[in-house]
Design a protein around this motif. Structure first.
Motif, PDB file in Angstrom:
ATOM      1  N   VAL A   1       0.845  -1.187   0.000  1.00  0.00           N
ATOM      2  CA  VAL A   1       0.000   0.000   0.000  1.00  0.00           C
ATOM      3  C   VAL A   1       0.873   1.226   0.000  1.00  0.00           C
ATOM      4  O   VAL A   1       1.932   1.233   0.600  1.00  0.00           O
TER       5      VAL A   1
ATOM      6  N   LEU B   1     -10.811  -7.384   2.267  1.00  0.00           N
ATOM      7  CA  LEU B   1     -11.211  -6.416   3.286  1.00  0.00           C
ATOM      8  C   LEU B   1     -10.415  -6.586   4.583  1.00  0.00           C
ATOM      9  O   LEU B   1     -10.044  -5.626   5.241  1.00  0.00           O
TER      10      LEU B   1
ATOM     11  N   HIS C   1      -7.359  -4.839   4.299  1.00  0.00           N
ATOM     12  CA  HIS C   1      -7.607  -3.403   4.420  1.00  0.00           C
ATOM     13  C   HIS C   1      -7.581  -2.997   5.882  1.00  0.00           C
ATOM     14  O   HIS C   1      -6.975  -2.000   6.257  1.00  0.00           O
ATOM     15  N   TYR C   2      -8.232  -3.811   6.693  1.00  0.00           N
ATOM     16  CA  TYR C   2      -8.265  -3.512   8.121  1.00  0.00           C
ATOM     17  C   TYR C   2      -6.868  -3.603   8.725  1.00  0.00           C
ATOM     18  O   TYR C   2      -6.443  -2.740   9.496  1.00  0.00           O
TER      19      TYR C   2
ATOM     20  N   VAL D   1      -3.946  -3.245   7.328  1.00  0.00           N
ATOM     21  CA  VAL D   1      -3.057  -2.167   6.914  1.00  0.00           C
ATOM     22  C   VAL D   1      -3.511  -0.840   7.512  1.00  0.00           C
ATOM     23  O   VAL D   1      -2.703  -0.025   7.947  1.00  0.00           O
ATOM     24  N   HIS D   2      -4.806  -0.693   7.545  1.00  0.00           N
ATOM     25  CA  HIS D   2      -5.334   0.562   8.090  1.00  0.00           C
ATOM     26  C   HIS D   2      -4.906   0.747   9.550  1.00  0.00           C
ATOM     27  O   HIS D   2      -4.440   1.821   9.937  1.00  0.00           O
ATOM     28  N   THR D   3      -5.032  -0.340  10.329  1.00  0.00           N
ATOM     29  CA  THR D   3      -4.663  -0.204  11.740  1.00  0.00           C
ATOM     30  C   THR D   3      -3.164  -0.088  11.912  1.00  0.00           C
ATOM     31  O   THR D   3      -2.698   0.503  12.880  1.00  0.00           O
TER      32      THR D   3
ATOM     33  N   LEU E   1      -1.304   1.760  10.423  1.00  0.00           N
ATOM     34  CA  LEU E   1      -0.904   3.163  10.291  1.00  0.00           C
ATOM     35  C   LEU E   1      -0.665   3.803  11.649  1.00  0.00           C
ATOM     36  O   LEU E   1       0.156   4.704  11.789  1.00  0.00           O
ATOM     37  N   ASP E   2      -1.418   3.335  12.642  1.00  0.00           N
ATOM     38  CA  ASP E   2      -1.218   3.848  13.990  1.00  0.00           C
ATOM     39  C   ASP E   2       0.233   3.663  14.413  1.00  0.00           C
ATOM     40  O   ASP E   2       0.872   4.564  14.944  1.00  0.00           O
ATOM     41  N   VAL E   3       0.729   2.457  14.159  1.00  0.00           N
ATOM     42  CA  VAL E   3       2.091   2.134  14.569  1.00  0.00           C
ATOM     43  C   VAL E   3       3.079   2.953  13.742  1.00  0.00           C
ATOM     44  O   VAL E   3       4.070   3.462  14.270  1.00  0.00           O
TER      45      VAL E   3
ATOM     46  N   LYS F   1       5.815   5.424  15.251  1.00  0.00           N
ATOM     47  CA  LYS F   1       7.261   5.253  15.025  1.00  0.00           C
ATOM     48  C   LYS F   1       7.865   6.496  14.418  1.00  0.00           C
ATOM     49  O   LYS F   1       8.948   6.927  14.800  1.00  0.00           O
TER      50      LYS F   1
ATOM     51  N   TYR G   1       4.090  -4.808  13.415  1.00  0.00           N
ATOM     52  CA  TYR G   1       3.592  -5.680  14.465  1.00  0.00           C
ATOM     53  C   TYR G   1       3.232  -7.020  13.862  1.00  0.00           C
ATOM     54  O   TYR G   1       2.843  -7.104  12.703  1.00  0.00           O
ATOM     55  N   PRO G   2       3.418  -8.061  14.614  1.00  0.00           N
ATOM     56  CA  PRO G   2       3.035  -9.358  14.108  1.00  0.00           C
ATOM     57  C   PRO G   2       1.599  -9.676  14.541  1.00  0.00           C
ATOM     58  O   PRO G   2       1.192  -9.337  15.634  1.00  0.00           O
ATOM     59  N   THR G   3       0.856 -10.248  13.659  1.00  0.00           N
ATOM     60  CA  THR G   3      -0.440 -10.766  14.074  1.00  0.00           C
ATOM     61  C   THR G   3      -0.319 -12.282  14.063  1.00  0.00           C
ATOM     62  O   THR G   3       0.765 -12.819  13.845  1.00  0.00           O
ATOM     63  N   GLU G   4      -1.403 -12.942  14.265  1.00  0.00           N
ATOM     64  CA  GLU G   4      -1.323 -14.395  14.327  1.00  0.00           C
ATOM     65  C   GLU G   4      -0.821 -15.003  13.011  1.00  0.00           C
ATOM     66  O   GLU G   4      -0.022 -15.911  12.996  1.00  0.00           O
TER      67      GLU G   4
END
Lengths: 144, 989
Positions: A6, A31, A34-35, A37-39, A41-43, A47, A67-70
């Protein structure tokens, strides 16, 4: 493997982040990414602002693992004009190390620069460049 | 312990827990009123010491959570306040019984209890008890706060005694092993004499004493005890309690570093910041030291050493959480520790580390959670993310919580709650519900996610049973996300929109939700997209004209200068608004819009009309159907102004898919407009004319077609005369009070003899004022007299016979023929192309100026013009003129050689002569006997010397007069029998 890339328009000119280019394989369940990547952005913002205080100019563009997700790993990259690149890869993919991700970002950045050099490209518009698309596709094939 | 308290924060470790509960029948609102008053006593300064005791009140507390009280003493219920009502003295024993029953629940941990009895009238036989207070009613209980303070002090005494008891207990050989509920069975049959066991007991007790010290307001001691506990427990690998000791250490350090508290939002704690006791705590920490003994420097040094630095706090929290993580049953403790750590990090503004703690909290498995607990958990995660500034993540979890409200497993989905939570996520996705925010510039935020959210809002509002909301959200979706919807999606969205609007049509009113949130209306400015708005002038025949003199006055008052840069500047501003033509009250006015349809299918726009302000305006709505992805498409909206004044076109309204919208131009920067303000003048009459002659397509050259309302054409032979009857009808609603007629001949290279158009207006004017619907006729005679003399090359070569009316300048082709050829050549070359066509054209414009009604008062009139187009064919030519002496000396014979250029048989007659028949292209001689006369003797009949300025004009006029004289003498007429036309010949005139 799933690279999900993105590009965000620069903060400097457009205070509202919005995607300039999104690409994902497989394309179903897009979708969810999308979620993700969108979230992320906070990180990214966190940074960038943290670094910005100390070394405003000599900032490392590559932000590393956001950040790593599952199931996925999210990597970030921010250019000096605050254009953001995000790559999401499958966390089971061990062949991709930090260095590979870093070089992918560099390639993307170069290609993005080419897009911006196009006099017919209006900064802020979604990227429709074929050359750029080709680069991204190439990377996706390469890593899968 | 299964229910986590998500609101917990680090400083809660220094509080004592007091449960306030109703006993028997207590009205809920009254209970909470009293509860609030009790809860206001959140910190009590203990007499004789400078310590503060903090109290945490709960009106609901699970007894099973109470069982963890040994593990962390702030979880222990140490005080109970019961509120009850008791109407009569005889009910008292029963009430007292209930109170004791309630005490039983927490009896194992309770230090003290109180009962507040309300509503009791009269006396109680029983002796005064310290733990019961009586109040006549819920209103008359002024000393509740004071009683609570007393109660807290009594709790403090017990707490302090326990602390001292435990702290000095270490000399005793047997230390009780403290344990958490799930550990109890693990220690059955364990060797209680081993060193390991003893150390464990010691460590746990140290930790417990630390907790007590912290609660008793002895921060320094607590830190020391915690440190010792950590060392002891670490040695025996008692991880759960080591975690607790570490967390205690962190809590104490947090309390020291952040006296303002970490909860941030808790209102009850806020006032403490401003209190002097707190301030002293910050600036002179020594003042608070153990046992009220004033501080010396050594304790200060000790504190600084024992207290963790802000960075260490986080490390220790991490460590503690990792220890908790080893125990499945300590999930709640772990989760709460995470939450506390996040709050601390939020204060330290270390958002990224906080997010790691939260990320960890997400994965903590608390076993089977009820749906309600899940919702609570997601909401709190969302709140915490918000706290650390991760708005997107916060929005994400809020949305998850919203979805949880309506999970399919829930028998009664809470759509209302879901909708409310979804609304709260909007800012996180950079969405607002005001379409104005999206009208300019590039799109804000993440379209794909926003679209999804809007879809969910639509669905939730529909399930809530509020179709009006659904329509509003769906309209918003369509309006703002149009560029991102695929063709298929566009179709789906519009279809569902039509479904909803069939039940509840969408409008322009602001929807106010129950919680006060306002949903602004969503005008469909993109369905269709309007590119330009242009106000159209009235058709030429209806345009009002200002009477000249008034106009000049206006100009002169504006400025005495022809040019002034200042005025130009002002006009430049005005120009964008005011248009330089006028509309007329009562007449249909038009506005042209260029629109296009961005949708992939046909768009039906109904009820499209204008929005105006200024004057009363009757808009005549139009319905249109735009083809799919149409290009620019002109649409004319019409309306009738009903009053006079300045009208502003503000926008337009449409009704698309059952949603009516008012689109204002000021909100549409992309619309090109040449101005929206136009003056409406009072009403004027309207005139329609019809003629006896056929209409023609010819337009006189210098006039554009638009300027002429109609035109007629007729073909005449030279010298022929025809009547044109014009019927004027008043088709307006005003009387015509004045009428003027002027004519203007245009496009003439040839000289016209006599009057081309002549009329008598008097007859028509007698009918004025002309009422609406009345007609008046006017007859106009068209007479053509042209000079065809330049066409001598048509004729046989002429030989000069040498005899002539000598010395007489005759105003006729004859005269020119007699002149030297050289001069003729010049004339013929000048008159050019017309020579070859034989036909000459004459064009004229008849202008009817009329006015009446209110418009006349304002000085406006209207013009109606009629174009007259006449094709003139040559009739007879006189090729040669000669004279012969007659029998009488007073007379002579005039010999005329007459040529017929027409294709018809022609008869020529003259005075004193018989008719002469001429076949087509025949030339014959006609002899006429005339009296001789002298031109010089002619009276200067209608000559006013003053009106002719040049000798040339004078000469022409004289020739004209002479020609008339000749004409009257000869009276030559021609007629074409086949056409039954009989006209006087004018050639000689």
């Amino acid at each position: 493997m799933l690279p999900f890339t993105v590009y965000f328009s620069p903060d400097v000119f457009f205070p509202q982040n919005y995607p300039l280019y999104i690409r994902s394989v497989p394309s179903q369940n897009e979708l969810k990414f999308h979620y993700t990547v969108h979230t992320s952005l906070d990180v990214v913002e966190e940074k960038v602002s943290a670094v910005g205080k100390s070394l405003a100019d000599q900032r490392e563009l590559y932000l590393g693992l956001l950040y790593p997700t599952e199931d996925y790993k999210v990597y970030g990259y921010v250019t000096n004009s605050k254009v953001k690149f995000v790559i999401v890869v499958d966390s089971s993919n061990t062949s991709l190390r930090d260095n590979e991700i870093r070089s992918m970002f560099r390639k993307l950045h170069n290609s993005f620069t080419d897009v911006m050099c196009n006099p017919f490209y209006n900064p802020g518009d979604p990227i429709l460049s074929k050359a750029f698309n080709g680069i991204v596709s190439g990377m996706m094939v390469q890593t899968s | 312990m299964s229910v986590p308290d998500y609101m917990q924060c680090a400083e809660d470790h220094q509080t004592v827990l007091v449960v306030v509960q109703p006993v028997g029948i207590v009205p809920e609102d009254q209970f909470f009123k009293i509860y609030k008053r009790i809860a206001s006593v959140s910190q009590v300064s203990i007499r004789d010491s400078q310590r503060l005791l903090y109290i945490r009140y709960r009106h609901h507390y699970l007894p099973e959570n109470n069982e963890w009280g040994d593990f962390q003493t702030h979880r222990k219920v140490v005080g109970l306040v019961c509120i009850t009502t008791c109407g009569a003295a005889k009910d008292w024993p029963q009430t007292a019984e209930r109170f004791h029953g309630q005490k039983e629940v927490y009896s194992s941990t309770l230090y003290d209890s109180r009962l507040l009895v309300f509503g009791l009238q009269g006396e109680i036989a029983e002796q005064q008890r310290t733990d019961v207070a009586f109040y006549p009613s819920f209103e008359e209980c002024a000393d509740v706060e004071r009683r609570v303070e007393d109660f807290v002090e009594s709790i403090f005494i017990v707490l302090e005694s326990k602390r001292l008891d435990r702290a000095t207990d270490k000399s005793g050989d047997k230390i009780q092993l403290l344990c958490v509920p799930f550990e109890k069975k693990d220690f059955v049959g364990l060797d209680t004499d081993s060193r390991h066991y003893k150390k464990r007991c010691q460590g746990r007790m140290r930790k417990h004493v630390g907790d007590l010290c912290l609660q008793a307001g002895m921060l320094q001691d607590a830190l020391v005890h915690y440190h010792m506990a950590v060392e002891l427990l670490r040695a025996v690998n008692d991880f759960l309690w080591l975690g607790a000791a570490l967390e205690g250490l962190c809590s104490a350090s947090v309390i020291f570093h952040y006296p303002g508290g970490t909860a941030g939002k808790t209102a009850a704690r806020k006032p403490s910041i401003s209190q002097p006791a707190d301030a002293s705590k910050r600036h002179r920490p020594g003042a608070l030291t153990a046992n009220g003994i004033s501080a010396d420097t050594s304790t200060e040094i000790g504190r600084a050493k024992n207290c963790l630095s802000p960075e260490d706090i986080i490390d220790k929290y991490k460590e503690a959480i990792s220890y908790y993580g080893k125990y499945k049953n300590a999930g709640v403790i772990e989760l709460e520790a995470c939450v506390k750590a996040v709050r601390v990090l939020a204060i330290q503004k270390r958002a990224r580390e906080a997010s790691e703690f939260l990320q960890n909290a997400v994965y903590i498995n608390l076993g089977q959670l009820s749906e309600e607990e899940k919702i609570q958990r997601y909401s709190i995660l969302s709140e915490l993310y918000e706290l650390i500034g991760f708005h997107r993540k916060s929005a994400f979890f809020k949305r998850v919580a919203a979805m949880q409200c309506v999970a399919p497993t829930i028998p009664e989905p809470g759509w209302r709650a879901c909708y409310k939570l979804l609304l709260e996520t909007l800012p996180g996705y950079s969405l607002s519900l005001d379409p104005k925010d999206f009208s300019k510039g590039s799109h804000r935020g993440w379209a794909a996610v926003q679209m999804r959210l809007l879809h969910e809002l639509v669905y939730a509002s529909r399930r809530m049973g509020n179709p009006g909301l659904s329509v509003r959200h769906l309209s918003f979706l369509l309006q703002t996300m149009l560029d991102f919807l695929s063709d298929q999606e566009k179709k789906e969205v519009t279809q569902s929109l039509e479904n909803y609007t069939s039940k509840c049509p969408g409008g322009m009113e602001v929807i106010t939700l129950s919680d006060g949130l306002k949903l602004p209306p969503v005008p469909f400015t993109k369905l269709p997209i309007v590119r330009s708005v242009k106000l159209l002038n009235l058709p030429a025949s209806l345009r009002p004209h200002k009477v000249k003199c008034l106009l000049e006055q206006n100009v002169s008052t504006a400025s005495p200068f022809i040019y002034s840069p200042i005025i130009m500047h002002n006009r430049g501003e005005e120009r964008c608004k005011k248009i330089d033509f006028q509309w007329v009250q009562g007449d249909v006015c038009e506005v042209q819009l260029m629109v296009y349809n961005p949708m992939p299918y046909e768009l039906r726009v109904e009820n499209m009309g204008l929005l105006t302000s200024g004057v009363e305006f009757e808009s005549l709505p139009a319905a249109l159907s735009l083809p799919a992805e149409s290009g620019l498409y002109p649409v004319t909206l019409v309306g009738v102004p009903r009053t006079a004044g300045n009208i502003t076109v503000n926008g337009y309204h449409t009704s698309v898919f059952g949603v009516s919208s008012d689109c204002l131009l000021e909100g549409l920067p992309s619309v090109k407009t040449s101005g929206c303000l136009v003056e409406v003048i009072p009403s004027l009459p309207r005139l329609q004319l019809s003629t006896s002659l056929p209409r023609s397509a010819h337009t006189p050259q210098p006039m554009s077609k638009e300027q002429l309302s109609s035109s007629v054409s007729v073909q005449l032979f030279n010298g022929e005369e025809q009547q044109l009857t014009i019927t004027l009808e008043n088709i307006g609603s005003e009387d015509i009070e004045s009428l003027e007629l002027t004519s203007k001949t245009v496009n003439t290279k040839d000289k016209v003899f006599g009057r081309f158009l002549s009329w008598d207006l008097e007859e028509a004017l007698r009918h004025l004022p002309l009422k609406p619907g009345q007609t008046v006729t006017l007859s106009i005679s068209i007479k053509v007299k042209l000079d065809f003399s330049g066409q001598e090359n048509l004729l046989p070569d002429l030989n000069d016979d040498g005899i002539s009316v000598t010395g007489l300048p005759i105003s006729s082709p004859l005269r020119q023929l007699l002149k030297p050829r050289a001069e003729n050549k010049a004339v013929s070359s000048e008159s050019g192309k017309a020579e070859y066509s034989h036909i000459k054209t004459l064009e004229a414009v008849l202008n009817f100026k009329y006015t009446g009604g209110a418009g006349k008062v304002e000085g406006y009139y209207r013009e109606l013009s009629l174009g007259v187009h006449v094709d003139v064919e040559p009739s007879v030519f006189f090729t040669r003129v000669s004279t012969l002496p007659a029998t009488s000396t007073r007379q002579c014979h005039l010999l005329l050689d007459i040529f017929n250029p027409t294709e018809h048989e022609l008869t020529v007659s003259a005075k004193n002569s018989k008719d002469l028949v001429l076949h087509p292209s025949e030339c014959q001689r006609l002899a006429i006997q005339v009296d001789k006369f002298d031109f010089e003797s002619l009276p200067q009949l209608y000559q006013e010397p003053a009106s002719f300025s040049s000798p040339k004009q004078l000469e022409e006029e004289r020739q004209h007069a002479q020609g008339c004289q000749i004409n009257s003498k000869l009276d030559i007429c021609w007629s074409i029998i086949s056409l039954q036309s009989d006209y006087r010949d004018c050639m000689v005139a």
